[in-house]
Write a protein that holds these residues in place. Structure first.
Motif, short mmCIF file in Angstrom:
data_model
loop_
_atom_site.label_atom_id
_atom_site.label_comp_id
_atom_site.label_asym_id
_atom_site.label_seq_id
_atom_site.Cartn_x
_atom_site.Cartn_y
_atom_site.Cartn_z
N GLY A 41 0.98 -1.59 0.14
CA GLY A 41 -0.07 -0.04 0.11
C GLY A 41 1.18 1.50 -0.33
O GLY A 41 1.98 1.71 0.62
N LEU A 42 -0.09 2.47 -0.33
CA LEU A 42 0.82 3.38 -0.56
C LEU A 42 0.36 4.69 0.51
O LEU A 42 -0.96 4.56 0.87
N ASN A 43 0.95 4.52 2.51
CA ASN A 43 0.91 5.52 3.43
C ASN A 43 1.27 6.83 3.35
O ASN A 43 2.66 6.77 3.02
N TYR A 44 0.36 7.89 4.31
CA TYR A 44 1.37 9.07 4.17
C TYR A 44 2.61 8.33 4.98
O TYR A 44 3.70 9.46 4.46
N LYS A 45 3.00 8.25 5.33
CA LYS A 45 4.42 7.44 6.48
C LYS A 45 5.12 6.89 4.88
O LYS A 45 6.17 6.96 5.22
N ASP A 46 4.70 6.64 4.67
CA ASP A 46 5.35 5.97 3.18
C ASP A 46 6.08 6.89 2.25
O ASP A 46 7.16 6.63 1.91
N ILE A 50 10.00 7.66 2.11
CA ILE A 50 10.65 7.95 0.07
C ILE A 50 11.08 9.44 0.12
O ILE A 50 12.47 9.49 -0.86
N SER A 51 10.70 10.60 0.46
CA SER A 51 11.19 11.63 0.79
C SER A 51 12.45 12.04 1.76
O SER A 51 12.42 13.12 1.78
N GLY A 52 12.59 11.23 2.44
CA GLY A 52 13.42 11.30 3.63
C GLY A 52 13.19 12.13 4.50
O GLY A 52 13.49 13.19 5.00
N LEU A 53 11.88 12.33 5.09
CA LEU A 53 10.84 13.10 5.99
C LEU A 53 10.53 12.53 6.83
O LEU A 53 10.18 11.09 6.94
N ALA A 312 4.47 9.99 -4.04
CA ALA A 312 4.73 9.98 -2.71
C ALA A 312 4.75 11.82 -2.83
O ALA A 312 4.32 12.08 -1.73
N LYS A 313 5.33 12.35 -3.07
CA LYS A 313 5.15 14.00 -3.52
C LYS A 313 3.92 14.43 -3.98
O LYS A 313 3.38 15.40 -3.18
N THR A 314 2.72 13.95 -4.63
CA THR A 314 1.40 13.67 -4.72
C THR A 314 0.58 14.40 -3.29
O THR A 314 -0.07 14.66 -2.85
N LEU A 316 1.87 14.29 -0.43
CA LEU A 316 2.62 14.92 0.74
C LEU A 316 1.96 16.13 0.36
O LEU A 316 1.34 16.91 1.62
N ALA A 317 1.51 16.71 -0.97
CA ALA A 317 0.42 17.56 -1.06
C ALA A 317 -0.23 18.02 -0.79
O ALA A 317 -1.29 18.82 -1.27
N GLY A 318 -1.75 16.85 -0.19
CA GLY A 318 -2.65 16.53 -0.29
C GLY A 318 -3.47 16.44 -1.44
O GLY A 318 -4.76 16.41 -1.91
N GLY A 319 -2.65 15.75 -3.12
CA GLY A 319 -3.79 15.37 -3.60
C GLY A 319 -4.29 13.94 -4.01
O GLY A 319 -4.07 13.66 -4.83
N ILE A 320 -4.00 12.68 -2.93
CA ILE A 320 -4.04 11.62 -3.15
C ILE A 320 -5.92 11.20 -2.81
O ILE A 320 -5.80 11.63 -1.04
N ALA A 321 -6.36 10.28 -3.14
CA ALA A 321 -7.51 10.55 -2.62
C ALA A 321 -7.90 8.31 -2.82
O ALA A 321 -7.15 8.23 -3.58
N GLY A 322 -8.58 8.32 -1.66
CA GLY A 322 -8.46 7.11 -1.81
C GLY A 322 -7.68 6.32 -1.39
O GLY A 322 -6.93 6.82 -0.51
N ARG A 323 -7.23 5.29 -1.68
CA ARG A 323 -6.17 4.31 -1.75
C ARG A 323 -5.46 4.11 -2.77
O ARG A 323 -6.36 3.53 -3.58
N VAL A 324 -3.90 3.76 -2.95
CA VAL A 324 -3.49 3.44 -3.59
C VAL A 324 -2.76 1.56 -2.85
O VAL A 324 -1.81 2.17 -1.90
#
Length: 333
Positions: A41-46, A50-53, A312-314, A316-324
């Motif tokens: 899955g892709l989660n906020y922590k992921d 990936i972004s080193g943050l 990941a960049k998308t 973090l910018a709030g551009g992902i909806a639902g589940r990836v």
């Protein structure tokens, strides 16, 4: 044998970069069980890893992916056998140890849960950490006595993974759900998932300047945190409960003790990282009775390892909806 993995490493001058590389099984960390990963899955922590943050990753090179599902290749633990379907969420996998953004993962047996037979590995990752969090939050509200018919239940961040699954689960249990989202283009999808009404995030974020507002919701599942949570707490009915799941909107808000002592409300934290094995198994078993994969396809996106840095960049910018969900097996053609 070698396998594909998204490897994140530090680069000269600071920061990190990620690339798909070929690794050998001997490069995997120590563990009891070797898993062939079908889906992650892709989660906020992921996205942070990936972004080193967020200082989540301590050593490099690193393979992120905090949740995954697949089949056992080999196991030194008697609880698991080759070919068995398993799912992993939490335990700081993908942060402190290598995770699921690879075709192979080696982990401790205690971190795994046998996948319920009614779920495919793909369905398991449609849910993933988000689904586990949503189910645990619903369980907490019900344990606190919230019943269908007590009044509307609010779900914040309803356009995201946790929120959209929470809307579906609550609706399936007969609750009237008020869904909060900052994405008006998702209103129809949330209605199809079972939302009774949609509330614009900006409307709820307007500070009232009061410590208590009119009682509106019987309970809430909050996946946003920050100032939004502060406004929600002012509007919970007497004796209601808020299950706090995430902090994408921040970790702090202007707080007051008044809603807690005058209305007797509760704020319950939902932890998915260190959740005991028995609670995980119970949550996954209950999900098989409530989750409808076909209903959730509308808010699902499939991607590959190569897509992850951009996604990941998308996110973090709030551009992902639902589940990836991520397919590590098939490179682009």
């Amino acid at each position: 044998m070698t396998f594909r993995a998204l490897v994140t490493d530090q680069i000269a001058g600071g920061g990190v970069a990620s690339r798909v590389d070929a690794l050998g099984e001997s490069q995997l960390p120590a563990g009891d069980v070797l898993v062939s990963v079908d889906w992650a899955g892709l989660n906020y922590k992921d996205a942070l890893c990936i972004s080193g943050l967020g200082a989540l990753v301590k050593t490099y090179p690193h393979v992120a992916g905090i949740d995954f599902a697949g089949r056992v290749v080999e196991s030194s633990d008697a609880r698991y056998h080759p070919g068995q379907a398993v799912v992993l969420t939490g335990w700081r996998v993908g942060e402190l140890s290598w995770g699921g953004y690879a075709q192979r993962a080696r982990v401790k047996a205690d971190w795994l849960v046998p996948l319920p037979k009614r779920f495919s590995t793909r369905t398991a990752m449609m849910l993933g950490t988000a689904g586990l969090a949503a189910m645990l939050a619903v369980n907490r509200l019900q344990a606190e006595g919230l019943k269908a018919g007590d009044g509307e239940v609010l779900v914040t961040g309803a356009g995201g993974g946790v929120g959209s699954i929470a809307v579906l689960l609550l609706a399936r249990l007969g609750y009237q759900v008020a869904a909060v989202t900052g994405r008006p283009e998702r209103d129809e999808q949330l209605t199809r998932l079972g939302a009774h009404r949609i509330i614009a995030r900006d409307e709820l974020l307007k500070p009232s300047g009061k410590v208590l507002d009119k009682e509106v919701w019987a309970g809430a599942i909050d996946s946003v945190g920050g100032p939004l949570l502060g406004e929600v707490l002012k509007k919970i009915r007497h004796g209601g409960t808020v299950a706090a799941v995430g902090a994408a909107g921040g970790a702090n808000w202007d707080a007051s003790i008044i809603p807690f002592i005058l209305r007797g409300i509760s704020l319950s934290g939902i932890d998915t990282v260190m959740q005991p094995y028995e609670a995980r198994v119970a949550a996954w078993d209950r999900l098989t009775t409530l989750f409808v994969p076909t209903a959730f396809e509308q808010v699902l996106t499939e991607a590959g390892l190569e897509d992850l840095p951009k996604l990941a960049k998308t996110m973090l910018a709030g551009g992902i909806a639902g589940r990836v969900i991520i397919n590590p097996r098939d490179p682009p053609t």
